[in-house]
Design an enzyme around this catalytic site. Structure first.
Site, PDB file in Angstrom:
ATOM      1  N   VAL A  86      22.728  22.399   1.902  1.00 15.60           N
ATOM      2  CA  VAL A  86      22.354  21.122   1.293  1.00 15.60           C
ATOM      3  C   VAL A  86      21.329  21.388   0.201  1.00 15.60           C
ATOM      4  O   VAL A  86      20.329  22.084   0.417  1.00 15.60           O
ATOM      5  CB  VAL A  86      21.772  20.149   2.346  1.00 15.60           C
ATOM      6  CG1 VAL A  86      21.391  18.827   1.690  1.00 15.60           C
ATOM      7  CG2 VAL A  86      22.793  19.904   3.459  1.00 15.60           C
ATOM      8  N   LYS A 111      25.608  18.088  -0.287  1.00 11.67           N
ATOM      9  CA  LYS A 111      26.036  18.931   0.833  1.00 11.67           C
ATOM     10  C   LYS A 111      27.274  19.711   0.397  1.00 11.67           C
ATOM     11  O   LYS A 111      28.351  19.138   0.237  1.00 11.67           O
ATOM     12  CB  LYS A 111      26.343  18.066   2.066  1.00 11.67           C
ATOM     13  CG  LYS A 111      26.799  18.880   3.265  1.00 11.67           C
ATOM     14  CD  LYS A 111      27.073  17.987   4.466  1.00 11.67           C
ATOM     15  CE  LYS A 111      27.561  18.805   5.652  1.00 11.67           C
ATOM     16  NZ  LYS A 111      27.804  17.974   6.844  1.00 11.67           N
ATOM     17  N   ASP A 113      28.313  15.451  17.744  1.00  8.61           N
ATOM     18  CA  ASP A 113      27.310  16.499  17.543  1.00  8.61           C
ATOM     19  C   ASP A 113      25.925  15.904  17.279  1.00  8.61           C
ATOM     20  O   ASP A 113      25.243  16.273  16.321  1.00  8.61           O
ATOM     21  CB  ASP A 113      27.724  17.413  16.376  1.00  8.61           C
ATOM     22  CG  ASP A 113      27.054  18.790  16.439  1.00  8.61           C
ATOM     23  OD1 ASP A 113      26.530  19.149  17.515  1.00  8.61           O
ATOM     24  OD2 ASP A 113      27.052  19.498  15.421  1.00  8.61           O
TER      25      ASP A 113
END
Length: 273
Positions: free
Chosen positions: A2, A16, A111
């Site tokens: 990033v 990103k 996640d």
């Protein structure tokens, strides 16, 4: 990776960039584009645009000047007080409730962890990184199976063992995230081996000894608000334990978890005035 960028008009953004050499990079990019294109919520990372060709893939995102929750928990020169941590958990729960219940098709993040919670200039939490997220599909079964594995320590048992993904997997990860946020101990800490996990460690201390596991910086001896703060921490730990029950159906839903967090916050604020 990033990167931070600045446009001619002074607007700061985050880019990103996906490593297209890595296996699964294209799928991860497509998943993030698909999900973030359709979702709108104040506690989700906002996508400005995307760049894509055969050799280069990147998402241009709203810049978050205060970095990650992970940075704030573990940097020696940064500190989040009890109310700030509670507010960030409410922000994350709001985003997760929207993903699970506020959109046409339930989205499972898969996640959830401190490095995927970004903080803006007002310290408002934003859930990021949808690279392995799953859309369950309208009217379909409430779970799917996958071979994609998330970060060890935050994964629900049924996900880790059988690859079964449902919204209750996110609830489990959220429970671990709460434990980590209020104890300041990673689930991957060296002390957790074999059957001994952050969940067991916190569970064994509840309710009588939670002062031994919560971040000692949150409750100092002589603090006038110590009773109110300990009550708040007890309620937070109880909720985290209800999020991390072994059986998925026994876990609290995200909407109810958000509601409980808001009540815990109200009680804490009322005691401080």
């Amino acid at each position: 990776m990033v990167y931070k960028g600045i446009l001619k008009d002074g607007i700061i953004f985050a880019a990103k960039v996906f490593n297209v050499q890595l296996e699964g990079a294209f799928k991860s990019f497509d998943t993030e584009c698909e999900i973030l294109r359709n979702l709108r919520h104040r506690n989700l990372t906002k996508v400005i645009t995307s760049c894509s060709n055969l050799d280069f893939k990147a998402l241009v995102l709203e810049y978050m000047p205060n970095g990650t929750l992970d940075k704030w928990l573990y940097s020696h020169n940064l500190f989040l007080n009890l109310l700030q941590r509670l507010d960030i958990m409410i922000d994350v729960a709001s985003a997760m409730d929207y993903l699970h219940n506020g959109y046409l098709m339930p989205v499972v993040h898969c996640d959830l962890k401190p490095s995927n919670v970004l903080l803006d200039e007002e310290m408002v939490g934003h859930v990021s990184d949808f690279g392995i997220a799953k859309m369950l599909g309208a009217g379909e079964a409430s779970f799917i199976q996958t071979r994609t594995i998330a970060t060890i320590g935050y994964i629900a048992p049924e996900y880790g063992q059988d690859g079964i993904v449902s919204t209750r997997c996110d609830v489990y990860s959220f429970g671990i995230l709460m434990m980590e946020t209020f104890t300041r101990k990673r689930p991957s800490d060296d002390t957790f081996t074999g059957e001994w996990s952050i969940q067991r460690w916190v569970s064994d201390s509840f309710p009588g000894e939670i002062h031994k596991v919560v971040d000692s910086n949150l409750v100092q001896p002589g603090d006038e608000q110590i009773d109110a703060k300990m009550q708040c921490l007890l309620s937070v730990v109880e909720l985290a334990l209800n999020c991390t029950l072994v059986t998925p159906d026994a876990r609290i839903g995200m909407k109810d978890a958000l509601s409980k967090l808001k009540k815990i916050r109200l009680q804490l604020v009322n005691c401080q005035h």
